[in-house]
Every structure is written in C-alpha cells, then in structure tokens.
Design a protein around this motif. Structure first.
Motif, PDB file in Angstrom:
ATOM      1  N   ARG A  20     -29.470  93.069 109.104  1.00  0.00           N
ATOM      2  CA  ARG A  20     -30.388  93.346 110.209  1.00  0.00           C
ATOM      3  C   ARG A  20     -29.797  94.428 111.134  1.00  0.00           C
ATOM      4  N   GLY A  21     -28.508  94.459 111.277  1.00  0.00           N
ATOM      5  CA  GLY A  21     -27.872  95.469 112.120  1.00  0.00           C
ATOM      6  C   GLY A  21     -27.855  96.857 111.499  1.00  0.00           C
ATOM      7  N   LYS A  22     -28.222  96.951 110.237  1.00  0.00           N
ATOM      8  CA  LYS A  22     -28.132  98.230 109.525  1.00  0.00           C
ATOM      9  C   LYS A  22     -29.477  98.846 109.146  1.00  0.00           C
ATOM     10  N   VAL A  23     -30.525  98.022 109.031  1.00  0.00           N
ATOM     11  CA  VAL A  23     -31.809  98.533 108.546  1.00  0.00           C
ATOM     12  C   VAL A  23     -32.951  98.011 109.406  1.00  0.00           C
ATOM     13  N   ALA A  24     -34.135  98.525 109.153  1.00  0.00           N
ATOM     14  CA  ALA A  24     -35.338  98.068 109.859  1.00  0.00           C
ATOM     15  C   ALA A  24     -35.660  96.633 109.450  1.00  0.00           C
ATOM     16  N   GLU A  25     -36.273  95.911 110.374  1.00  0.00           N
ATOM     17  CA  GLU A  25     -36.561  94.477 110.197  1.00  0.00           C
ATOM     18  C   GLU A  25     -37.400  94.196 108.951  1.00  0.00           C
ATOM     19  N   ASP A  26     -38.329  95.079 108.615  1.00  0.00           N
ATOM     20  CA  ASP A  26     -39.241  94.809 107.508  1.00  0.00           C
ATOM     21  C   ASP A  26     -38.584  94.855 106.125  1.00  0.00           C
ATOM     22  N   VAL A  27     -37.354  95.321 106.015  1.00  0.00           N
ATOM     23  CA  VAL A  27     -36.696  95.359 104.702  1.00  0.00           C
ATOM     24  C   VAL A  27     -35.513  94.394 104.594  1.00  0.00           C
ATOM     25  N   VAL A  28     -35.212  93.671 105.660  1.00  0.00           N
ATOM     26  CA  VAL A  28     -34.051  92.773 105.669  1.00  0.00           C
ATOM     27  C   VAL A  28     -34.145  91.741 104.549  1.00  0.00           C
ATOM     28  N   ASP A  29     -35.272  91.060 104.438  1.00  0.00           N
ATOM     29  CA  ASP A  29     -35.409  90.002 103.429  1.00  0.00           C
ATOM     30  C   ASP A  29     -35.309  90.549 102.012  1.00  0.00           C
ATOM     31  N   ASP A  30     -35.895  91.717 101.780  1.00  0.00           N
ATOM     32  CA  ASP A  30     -35.813  92.327 100.445  1.00  0.00           C
ATOM     33  C   ASP A  30     -34.369  92.657 100.078  1.00  0.00           C
ATOM     34  N   LEU A  31     -33.644  93.219 101.034  1.00  0.00           N
ATOM     35  CA  LEU A  31     -32.250  93.565 100.759  1.00  0.00           C
ATOM     36  C   LEU A  31     -31.400  92.310 100.564  1.00  0.00           C
ATOM     37  N   LEU A  32     -31.661  91.273 101.347  1.00  0.00           N
ATOM     38  CA  LEU A  32     -30.924  90.022 101.179  1.00  0.00           C
ATOM     39  C   LEU A  32     -31.167  89.440  99.788  1.00  0.00           C
ATOM     40  N   GLN A  33     -32.400  89.539  99.330  1.00  0.00           N
ATOM     41  CA  GLN A  33     -32.716  89.064  97.987  1.00  0.00           C
ATOM     42  C   GLN A  33     -31.953  89.877  96.941  1.00  0.00           C
TER      43      GLN A  33
END
Length: 181
Positions: A20-33
């Motif tokens: 979350r500290g590195k990217v926009a909120e809308d891609v956080v879950d995708d990157l975590l996955q």
C-alpha cells in the motif's frame, strides 16, 4: 517449514501495508495475490526458516518493481519530430566526412597521425604507441587531444544535431565560407 496458509495468516497484513505504501490503492489486492502465488510456488526454494521474513519482503519488492516496469509507457514519437531516413543519414555522414578530411590535414603532425591510425585504420592505442614509439599514455593523450581539436574545428564550422541515441540527425554550416566544408 511453514505452509503458505500459515504465512498468509502471519504476514498478509504486513505485506499489504508494505505494498500500500508503494502503489495506488486499487492494485494492492492484485499485487498481494501475485506475491502469495510466488510464495506458494517458490516456498521449497527457501533453505532457512529464519530468513523467511526477508525472503517474503524481497518477493514483495520484486513484485512491485515488476508492476511498475510493466506499466512503463511506450510512447511513439510525435509526428512533428522527423527522424531522418537511412538514406538521409548516409548522405549527412558522407557530407560531414568530406568536411573532416581537410580538418584532419590541419591537425599538428603528432595528433593527425594518432587520429588517422585510431579512427581510419582502427588501431587500438597500444598499437599506436608501438607504431609511434611512444608510451601508451602518450598515445592515449594524442588521440584524445586530436579528437578534441577536430571537435572544436567541426563545431566552429557547423551546427550539429545529435539525438538521444548519440546519432547524428542533421547539421548546418554556420558560415558558408568555412575553409573546411
């Protein structure tokens, strides 16, 4: 060795905050996955359990870097920027080459010979040193000084345009009475 499920329970909140500290909120879950898919497929490559946390953060960092690399825009050049075609480049190169020949002849003898051997005969500086019976540093110095003199002469005579790839794009004579061109 911990299972992916145990790692999820223990680290998903920390890794989410990191992403979350590195990217926009809308891609956080995708990157975590994506991170947890990589963790699941590579968990067997982890040798020591005590290095687990740094390994997880390294995977997460790399995933964020990959995300930004994949989003890097590829832009076409605007229409108003004209790139010379191959024939134009060759014409420009030939025209400037004809200017350089008289400039090389104007160089002091020791620089003229060093530039001739280096640029026209493609000799390396060690070979030039041996041929001229001088030290290697002397040969390097002569080639560099000869090139610098040529560059000054060329810039005094012509306005040169070079693109971001360090390729000659165009040139224009500054003075129609230049003694070289």
């Amino acid at each position: 060795m911990k299972s992916t499920e145990n790692i999820w329970h223990e680290y998903h909140m920390k890794l989410t905050a990191f992403i979350r500290g590195k990217v926009a909120e809308d891609v956080v879950d995708d990157l975590l996955q994506d991170v947890f898919i990589k963790i699941h497929t590579r968990i067997d490559s982890l040798k020591e359990n005590k290095k687990l946390e740094s390994w997880l953060y390294q995977i997460t960092r790399n995933t964020v870097i990959d995300y930004y690399r994949s989003r890097r825009p590829t832009k076409n050049l605007p229409d108003w920027i004209e790139q010379p075609q191959h024939d134009e480049k060759e014409t420009i190169r030939k025209e400037l080459s004809s200017c350089l020949e008289p400039m090389v002849k104007e160089l002091p003898d020791k620089y003229r010979e060093a530039v001739r051997l280096s640029e026209l005969e493609h000799k390396n500086q060690k070979e030039i040193a041996e041929m001229e019976n001088i030290s290697l540093s002397g040969a390097k110095s002569r080639v560099q000084r000869g090139r610098a003199l040529l560059k000054t002469m060329l810039h005094d005579c012509c306005q040169i345009e070079i693109n971001h790839n360090n390729t000659l794009v165009s040139y224009k004579k500054k003075n129609k009475y230049c003694k070289y061109c």
